[in-house]
Design a protein around this motif. Structure first.
Motif, mmCIF file in Angstrom:
data_model
loop_
_atom_site.group_PDB
_atom_site.id
_atom_site.type_symbol
_atom_site.label_atom_id
_atom_site.label_comp_id
_atom_site.label_asym_id
_atom_site.label_seq_id
_atom_site.Cartn_x
_atom_site.Cartn_y
_atom_site.Cartn_z
ATOM 1 N N HIS A 1 0.823 -1.210 0.000
ATOM 2 C CA HIS A 1 0.000 0.000 0.000
ATOM 3 C C HIS A 1 0.861 1.265 0.000
ATOM 4 N N ALA A 2 0.480 2.204 -0.831
ATOM 5 C CA ALA A 2 1.136 3.510 -0.881
ATOM 6 C C ALA A 2 0.053 4.574 -0.953
ATOM 7 N N ASN A 3 0.171 5.593 -0.137
ATOM 8 C CA ASN A 3 -0.838 6.655 -0.101
ATOM 9 C C ASN A 3 -0.662 7.570 -1.318
ATOM 10 N N PRO A 4 -1.596 7.554 -2.275
ATOM 11 C CA PRO A 4 -1.427 8.379 -3.479
ATOM 12 C C PRO A 4 -1.548 9.874 -3.208
ATOM 13 N N PHE A 5 -2.054 10.235 -2.019
ATOM 14 C CA PHE A 5 -2.210 11.655 -1.698
ATOM 15 C C PHE A 5 -0.995 12.230 -0.973
ATOM 16 N N SER A 6 -0.055 11.367 -0.594
ATOM 17 C CA SER A 6 1.157 11.845 0.051
ATOM 18 C C SER A 6 2.052 12.540 -0.967
ATOM 19 N N ASP A 7 2.934 13.381 -0.469
ATOM 20 C CA ASP A 7 3.890 14.054 -1.347
ATOM 21 C C ASP A 7 5.089 13.135 -1.548
ATOM 22 N N HIS A 8 5.105 12.435 -2.668
ATOM 23 C CA HIS A 8 6.218 11.553 -2.995
ATOM 24 C C HIS A 8 7.271 12.341 -3.771
ATOM 25 N N SER A 9 8.503 11.887 -3.655
ATOM 26 C CA SER A 9 9.578 12.523 -4.419
ATOM 27 C C SER A 9 9.530 11.978 -5.837
ATOM 28 N N LEU A 10 8.890 12.714 -6.725
ATOM 29 C CA LEU A 10 8.642 12.238 -8.076
ATOM 30 C C LEU A 10 9.175 13.206 -9.110
ATOM 31 N N THR A 11 9.613 12.646 -10.223
ATOM 32 C CA THR A 11 9.988 13.459 -11.377
ATOM 33 C C THR A 11 8.966 13.192 -12.469
ATOM 34 N N TYR A 12 8.372 14.239 -12.980
ATOM 35 C CA TYR A 12 7.363 14.065 -14.027
ATOM 36 C C TYR A 12 7.454 15.238 -15.002
ATOM 37 N N PRO A 13 7.061 15.019 -16.245
ATOM 38 C CA PRO A 13 7.179 16.087 -17.249
ATOM 39 C C PRO A 13 6.136 17.177 -17.032
ATOM 40 N N ALA A 14 6.477 18.390 -17.433
ATOM 41 C CA ALA A 14 5.526 19.487 -17.336
ATOM 42 C C ALA A 14 4.351 19.273 -18.281
ATOM 43 N N SER A 15 4.611 18.552 -19.378
ATOM 44 C CA SER A 15 3.572 18.220 -20.353
ATOM 45 C C SER A 15 4.058 17.017 -21.148
ATOM 46 N N PRO A 16 3.187 16.345 -21.890
ATOM 47 C CA PRO A 16 3.636 15.199 -22.698
ATOM 48 C C PRO A 16 4.747 15.556 -23.687
ATOM 49 N N ALA A 17 4.743 16.800 -24.176
ATOM 50 C CA ALA A 17 5.758 17.212 -25.159
ATOM 51 C C ALA A 17 7.160 17.209 -24.583
ATOM 52 N N SER A 18 7.277 17.327 -23.266
ATOM 53 C CA SER A 18 8.608 17.370 -22.652
ATOM 54 C C SER A 18 9.012 16.046 -22.010
ATOM 55 N N MET A 19 8.262 14.993 -22.303
ATOM 56 C CA MET A 19 8.611 13.667 -21.792
ATOM 57 C C MET A 19 9.618 13.006 -22.728
ATOM 58 N N ASP A 20 10.781 12.651 -22.203
ATOM 59 C CA ASP A 20 11.820 12.026 -23.019
ATOM 60 C C ASP A 20 11.648 10.508 -23.006
ATOM 61 N N TRP A 21 10.729 10.021 -23.842
ATOM 62 C CA TRP A 21 10.482 8.588 -23.928
ATOM 63 C C TRP A 21 11.662 7.840 -24.526
ATOM 64 N N ALA A 22 12.503 8.540 -25.268
ATOM 65 C CA ALA A 22 13.599 7.870 -25.975
ATOM 66 C C ALA A 22 14.558 7.165 -25.025
#
Length: 282
Positions: free
Chosen positions: A38-59
């Motif tokens: 179990h992980a609380n999805p409302f907690s502040d996790h240390s996550l890195t995520y793109p500002a938008s799909p255009a800036s996601m480096d899928w490569a």
């Protein structure tokens, strides 16, 4: 935290005991990566995520699918001081396994859908690392056949950031396999299916795309059916069509939770929902 640090230390010691060639080919051992379910999805996790799909480096996740026929290998994104650039893929990610766990579904589907890009999204750090290590090992073991180049895993909280990764109508399939049932009424807001979240699934799914759900908790199954059927962007897939879908067959048998339910003689409740066409504006 002490337990996590101890497991990390043990897996590092295990890796150091292997030769360089063995490190490339050896599959990770789950005992070094297990983490509470179990992980609380409302907690502040240390996550890195793109500002938008255009800036996601899928490569960086699918190097074998980086586009090679463009004038430039890189496409500039939002300007930043470090002049971030993102390489383009030859095709978009189409399948997302939300809460992918140890990746059983991903590794079963990848060779069956070799030209389709699949991504597992998992909030737990150690579990994500396990899947990423296994992907590296499976790619090394199958270099001659080029298998598992189409599968990736990243750490993400999809309840908060799903639209940061995917554009409108990008996905063809979303899997919700054995999600946390959050039994207590006051915890229902943390369930992965809700009116609000279903709207986000509808946003990232293309018309005709499917959401696949499976659980061994009948109350949660009824909850997911109720909320998807009530949503104007979805209709339930008929049982005959559902049972002919190879993805349903794989979903029933290849996830770690699915195998556990099988061993314990439990029941698996499956339901699939099709993304409808948007109504025409008057």
């Amino acid at each position: 935290m002490a337990g996590e640090a101890n497991k990390k230390q043990k897996r590092e010691e295990y890796r150091k005991s292997l030769s360089k060639e063995q490190q490339k080919l050896a599959l990770p051992k789950k005992k070094f990566y297990r983490q509470r379910a179990h992980a609380n999805p409302f907690s502040d996790h240390s996550l890195t995520y793109p500002a938008s799909p255009a800036s996601m480096d899928w490569a960086s996740y699918y190097p074998a699918f980086v586009a090679k026929n463009e004038e430039s290998e890189y496409v500039a994104t939002q300007p930043r001081e470090d002049t971030l650039a993102v390489r383009k893929l030859s095709k978009a990610v189409e399948i997302a396994d939300i809460g992918c766990g140890f990746g059983g579904l991903l590794f079963a589907l990848a060779p069956r859908l070799p030209e389709t890009l699949l991504v597992g999204m998992e909030i737990r750090t150690s579990v994500t690392e396990f899947v990423q290590e296994k992907i590296r090992a499976m790619r090394s073991q199958n270099v001659s056949r080029g298998e598992y180049q189409n599968v990736a895993c990243l750490r993400a909280n999809t309840m908060k950031f799903l639209p940061n990764f995917f554009t409108k109508s990008q996905l063809s399939k979303i899997f919700l396999c054995f999600p946390d049932p959050h039994f207590k009424t006051r915890k229902h807001k943390a369930r992965i299916v809700s009116t609000t979240l279903n709207s986000e699934y509808a946003y990232v799914l293309k018309p005709g795309g499917i959401v696949y759900t499976i659980t061994d908790v009948e109350d949660l199954h009824n909850w997911m059916v109720e909320h998807f059927v009530a949503h104007p962007s979805f209709e339930r897939v008929g049982e005959e069509e559902q049972e002919k879908d190879v993805c349903v067959q794989v979903m029933r048998t290849e996830t770690e939770e699915g195998k556990k339910v099988e061993r314990n003689g439990g029941h698996k409740f499956v339901a699939c929902f099709r993304r409808l066409e948007d109504p025409t504006w008057p």
